[in-house]
Design an enzyme around this catalytic site. Structure first.
Site, PDB file in Angstrom:
ATOM      1  N   PRO A 208       0.807  -1.223   0.000  1.00  0.00           N
ATOM      2  CA  PRO A 208       0.000   0.000   0.000  1.00  0.00           C
ATOM      3  C   PRO A 208       0.844   1.279   0.000  1.00  0.00           C
ATOM      4  CG  PRO A 208      -0.830  -1.553   1.630  1.00  0.00           C
ATOM      5  CD  PRO A 208       0.428  -2.139   1.094  1.00  0.00           C
ATOM      6  N   LYS A 209       1.841   1.333   0.853  1.00  0.00           N
ATOM      7  CA  LYS A 209       2.632   2.550   0.987  1.00  0.00           C
ATOM      8  C   LYS A 209       3.424   2.861  -0.284  1.00  0.00           C
ATOM      9  CE  LYS A 209       5.728   5.572   2.483  1.00  0.00           C
ATOM     10  NZ  LYS A 209       6.772   5.366   1.470  1.00  0.00           N
ATOM     11  N   ALA A 210       4.124   1.846  -0.807  1.00  0.00           N
ATOM     12  CA  ALA A 210       4.907   2.054  -2.028  1.00  0.00           C
ATOM     13  C   ALA A 210       3.987   2.412  -3.186  1.00  0.00           C
ATOM     14  CB  ALA A 210       5.732   0.812  -2.354  1.00  0.00           C
ATOM     15  N   CYS A 213       2.988   6.040  -2.971  1.00  0.00           N
ATOM     16  CA  CYS A 213       4.092   6.931  -3.345  1.00  0.00           C
ATOM     17  C   CYS A 213       4.277   6.963  -4.858  1.00  0.00           C
ATOM     18  CB  CYS A 213       5.394   6.481  -2.681  1.00  0.00           C
ATOM     19  SG  CYS A 213       5.506   6.899  -0.938  1.00  0.00           S
TER      20      CYS A 213
END
Length: 282
Positions: A208-210, A213
């Site tokens: 999710p985070k990557a 970004c």
DNA sequence: GACCAGGAAGAGT
DNA sequence: ACTCTTCATGGT
């Protein structure tokens, strides 16, 4: 030396923009020049008030890369919904979201997990040095970020020297799948946000985070709101004090935070995220 | 040595 | 769909 003059309503700070941690391949010298590799170019650039002085790329390229064509004042107005974000916006005035090369951005954020910025920078530089092509610029040698095939055509073991740790198989695997699928960028670009996110998360090493970004920095999906440990801390402290315990970040809490941010800051919450991140710890 | 950093995958429930 | 464990590296 080419120069560009910013108009008075065109907020831009080169230092905030290159120094906030969104890109990993720029260096600032003591006398204020920034050097960076973007695509096949080495660029040298500095800011003196309203003047941008640069070398290595045409003005149109600079303008697009730093998204200077974007009317940022109304965007900042649209996210400026409380005193805390207001302070961050003031503090980091002129911070712009860069339009990053997509493939490099993808690998960069696969390499970023559970790491700090200096370590990430070293990894990206190491990949470029070992797999990229050399560029000579003002008497020094620089390296392009390699094509997907430049990594996938070599053995898995060749990546070992880059010291990626457990990310090494992710980088190799993603290099292989992108080598096979030429138009992945178009696919992502065309999809609506949540679908694009799911599609990106099919790549090995992209969670999710990557994904958030990459969508924000490479695909200009400004409704993205990446939640890392810093942003989580800030959001819990200033916006969501009632969130339960300080356990590891779950998918559910991640989604709670990002949907709150989307509602609170609006469709340009990605800008809010980057201003909050840039203004962290001080 | 413990703890942290722009987290994610895989196994087990 | 949730929880737990493990993952490799470099800095403090």
């Amino acid at each position: 030396m080419p120069t560009m003059t910013l108009s008075s309503d065109q907020q831009f700070s080169l230092d905030s923009t290159l120094g906030c941690g969104q890109v990993f391949r720029w260096d600032r010298t003591d006398d204020g020049w920034w050097y960076g590799v973007v695509g096949r170019r080495v660029i040298r650039i500095r800011q003196e008030g309203m003047q941008i002085i640069f070398h290595g790329a045409p003005g149109s390229f600079i303008k697009n890369y730093f998204s200077l064509d974007l009317d940022i004042i109304p965007i900042l107005t649209s996210i400026d919904h409380d005193p805390f974000i207001h302070t961050a916006i003031t503090q980091c005035a002129g911070l712009r979201l860069i339009r990053q090369p997509k493939w490099e951005c993808l690998i960069s954020y696969i390499c970023s997990t559970n790491s700090n910025i200096p370590t990430i920078r070293r990894r990206i530089a190491s990949i470029a040095e070992r797999f990229g092509k050399t560029i000579d610029f003002e008497g020094k040698t620089y390296f392009t970020f390699p094509e997907p095939s430049s990594i996938s055509c070599r053995g898995f073991e060749d990546l070992t020297e880059c010291r990626l740790g457990y990310r090494q198989p992710y980088v190799f695997d993603t290099s292989c799948s992108v080598t096979d699928e030429k138009c992945w960028e178009e696919t992502i670009d065309r999809l609506p946000f949540e679908d694009a996110r799911k599609e990106l998360m099919k790549m090995k090493g992209v969670g999710p985070k990557a994904a958030d970004c990459i969508l924000l920095f490479a695909f200009q999906k400004y409704e993205s709101f990446p939640v890392d440990v810093w942003i989580r801390r800030i959001m819990r402290e200033h916006y969501l004090p009632d969130l339960p315990g300080n356990a590891p970040l779950t998918t559910r809490e991640y989604d709670t935070i990002r949907s709150f941010a989307r509602n609170h800051f609006g469709n340009y919450c990605g800008f809010a995220q980057e201003y909050l991140y840039a203004a962290r710890e001080g």
